[in-house]
Design a protein around this motif. Sequence first.
Motif, PDB file in Angstrom:
ATOM      1  N   GLN A   1      53.565  -6.788  14.402  1.00  0.00           N
ATOM      2  CA  GLN A   1      52.527  -7.196  13.444  1.00  0.00           C
ATOM      3  C   GLN A   1      52.574  -6.312  12.198  1.00  0.00           C
ATOM      4  O   GLN A   1      51.622  -6.287  11.423  1.00  0.00           O
ATOM      5  N   ASN A   2      53.683  -5.588  12.069  1.00  0.00           N
ATOM      6  CA  ASN A   2      53.869  -4.702  10.920  1.00  0.00           C
ATOM      7  C   ASN A   2      52.662  -3.804  10.691  1.00  0.00           C
ATOM      8  O   ASN A   2      52.126  -3.721   9.586  1.00  0.00           O
ATOM      9  N   GLN A   3      52.256  -3.144  11.745  1.00  0.00           N
ATOM     10  CA  GLN A   3      51.043  -2.346  11.713  1.00  0.00           C
ATOM     11  C   GLN A   3      51.357  -0.876  11.962  1.00  0.00           C
ATOM     12  O   GLN A   3      52.151  -0.540  12.833  1.00  0.00           O
ATOM     13  N   LEU A   4      50.705  -0.037  11.189  1.00  0.00           N
ATOM     14  CA  LEU A   4      50.821   1.412  11.376  1.00  0.00           C
ATOM     15  C   LEU A   4      49.603   1.932  12.121  1.00  0.00           C
ATOM     16  O   LEU A   4      48.511   1.389  11.988  1.00  0.00           O
ATOM     17  N   GLY A   5      49.799   2.987  12.901  1.00  0.00           N
ATOM     18  CA  GLY A   5      48.663   3.683  13.507  1.00  0.00           C
ATOM     19  C   GLY A   5      48.044   2.981  14.699  1.00  0.00           C
ATOM     20  O   GLY A   5      46.924   3.289  15.093  1.00  0.00           O
ATOM     21  N   TRP A   6      48.794   2.081  15.327  1.00  0.00           N
ATOM     22  CA  TRP A   6      48.183   1.324  16.433  1.00  0.00           C
ATOM     23  C   TRP A   6      47.901   2.204  17.652  1.00  0.00           C
ATOM     24  O   TRP A   6      46.891   2.024  18.314  1.00  0.00           O
ATOM     25  N   ILE A   7      48.771   3.192  17.911  1.00  0.00           N
ATOM     26  CA  ILE A   7      48.567   4.030  19.102  1.00  0.00           C
ATOM     27  C   ILE A   7      47.309   4.895  18.912  1.00  0.00           C
ATOM     28  O   ILE A   7      46.478   5.018  19.811  1.00  0.00           O
ATOM     29  N   ASP A   8      47.162   5.446  17.727  1.00  0.00           N
ATOM     30  CA  ASP A   8      45.969   6.240  17.444  1.00  0.00           C
ATOM     31  C   ASP A   8      44.699   5.386  17.582  1.00  0.00           C
ATOM     32  O   ASP A   8      43.653   5.870  18.011  1.00  0.00           O
ATOM     33  N   SER A   9      44.810   4.100  17.247  1.00  0.00           N
ATOM     34  CA  SER A   9      43.664   3.203  17.414  1.00  0.00           C
ATOM     35  C   SER A   9      43.314   2.999  18.882  1.00  0.00           C
ATOM     36  O   SER A   9      42.145   2.856  19.238  1.00  0.00           O
ATOM     37  N   TYR A  10      44.335   2.963  19.749  1.00  0.00           N
ATOM     38  CA  TYR A  10      44.076   2.803  21.192  1.00  0.00           C
ATOM     39  C   TYR A  10      43.403   4.043  21.771  1.00  0.00           C
ATOM     40  O   TYR A  10      42.617   3.954  22.704  1.00  0.00           O
ATOM     41  N   LEU A  11      43.748   5.207  21.204  1.00  0.00           N
ATOM     42  CA  LEU A  11      43.049   6.431  21.613  1.00  0.00           C
ATOM     43  C   LEU A  11      41.543   6.231  21.455  1.00  0.00           C
ATOM     44  O   LEU A  11      40.757   6.636  22.313  1.00  0.00           O
ATOM     45  N   HIS A  12      41.151   5.573  20.380  1.00  0.00           N
ATOM     46  CA  HIS A  12      39.733   5.311  20.137  1.00  0.00           C
ATOM     47  C   HIS A  12      39.200   4.195  21.028  1.00  0.00           C
ATOM     48  O   HIS A  12      38.020   3.852  20.952  1.00  0.00           O
TER      49      HIS A  12
END
Length: 398
Positions: A90-101
Motif C-alpha cells: 500500500q506504499n505506506q511508511l511507518g506501518w510497524i510503528d503504528s501496530y505498536l500503538h
Amino acid sequence: MAHDEPSKSVPQTKLVIRNIGLLLSGDLANPILDADTVVAVGDRITAVGKEKDVDTSGATVTIDARGTALAPGLIDSHVHPVCGDWTPRQNQLGWIDSYLHGGVTTMVSAGEVHTPGRPKDIVGLKAMAIFAQRAFHAFRPGGVKIYAGAPVIEHGMVEDDFKELAAAGVKILGEVGLGSVKDGKTAHQMVSWARKYGIQSTIHTGGPSIPGSSLIDKDMVLETDADVIGHVNGGHTALPDDQIMALCERSTRALEIVHNGNERAGLLALRTAMELKQLDRVILGTDSPAGSGVQPLGILRMISLLSSLGGIPAEVAICLATGNTAKMRKLDCGLIAPGREASFVLMDKAQHSAGKNLLDSIQKGDLPGIGMVIIDGAVSAQRSRNTPPATAVPEVVT
Ligand SMILES: [Zn+2]
C-alpha cells in the motif's frame, strides 16, 4: 544462537509496575492472575504478585498502572514485511510503528512476498530470506520484534538448501503455496526437510489472495502437514465449511485465524476448536500488509470479534493472541510469568464504552484503549495514538 531473535539492548534496569487493576496472564489454563505488581530486571520478568509480597526495592523505573489492566504484548502471527518500516503493498511508511500503538510487540513473518522483484530462483530466494532475517534482527521500529526471513518454497529445492538456510539463521518458512510448489507431495517433503533442521512452516489455506496466488484446499493442507495452518479462515477467500471443520478435526497443527480473512469462517474455526476442546491450537494474525491495507488495531479487532461474536470471555480471547501464539511459534514472550520476556500492553476500557469494565467492553464488541506499551522492560509507547482513548492511563512515576 546469535540470530535466534531480533536484537535487543539489555540495560540492567529494574522496572516495577504497581497498582495493576487486572492482570491478564496470556495463559489459557489460568487467564487472570491474583496479583497487582510485576517486576522486571532488564528484559525479563522476575516477579509477579501482590505488592507487599514482591521485592520492589531499587527500582530504576516505577509505573503506577492506576488500576488499568496489564497483559503480555500482543503477537501478530502473520505479517508480510518487506524492508524497514515500509510496505510496497500500500506504499505506506511507518506501518510497524503504528501496530505498536495497537499493542503489538512481536510479529512473525509469513514471507516477505510483497518484495518488488522477489527472486524465485533458489539462490535468490535463499539470499533474500537471509537478508530479511538479518535486517529485521537489527532493525526494530518502535522496539517491535519482527521474526522475518521466511523463504517461500519453490520447485527444485533440495534438502541441503534447508540445511544451509537453517545454518544461516533462518527459522521459518513463508506461506507454502505462494511459490511454485502447489502439490501436497512436494510440499510435504520440503516441510519435512525444514522441520528436520528446526525451521517452522506455515501453509496458505483457501482461495488466492491476490492475482498470481492460487487455491490451497484441505487435501493439500493435510498432506503437507505444515506446523501452522495459516489463515484457516481464508485470506480472504475461505474454504467451504466442511473443509474448515475437517482441518480442525483431522490435523493437530496450529489453527491460525486472521483479520484479513473471512470473519464468518473465523468464527466457525473458533467454534469447532472449542467443540474439540482444542482452543490451545488457535492463534491470531492479521495477514497484513495486504490488499485490504494495514491494520494497526487488527489483533485488538480479532480479540473483540472472537469475544463478542464468538462468545469467549475476553481474557480467553487475549490468550489466543499472546500465550497460544508464543507456544505455537516457540517464542519466549506472551506470558506474564517469571523468566518470560518483559513485554506488556496496559489497557483500560475505552472512554464512553457501554461496557462496565475492560473485559465487559471487549465482550460487547468495543476495542480497548491502550495506555502504555512496554518492550523488553522499557516503555515504547504511552497513550496510543491509534486506539480509542483509554479511560485511565498508567503513569511513569520515577
Ligand atoms: Zn496466504
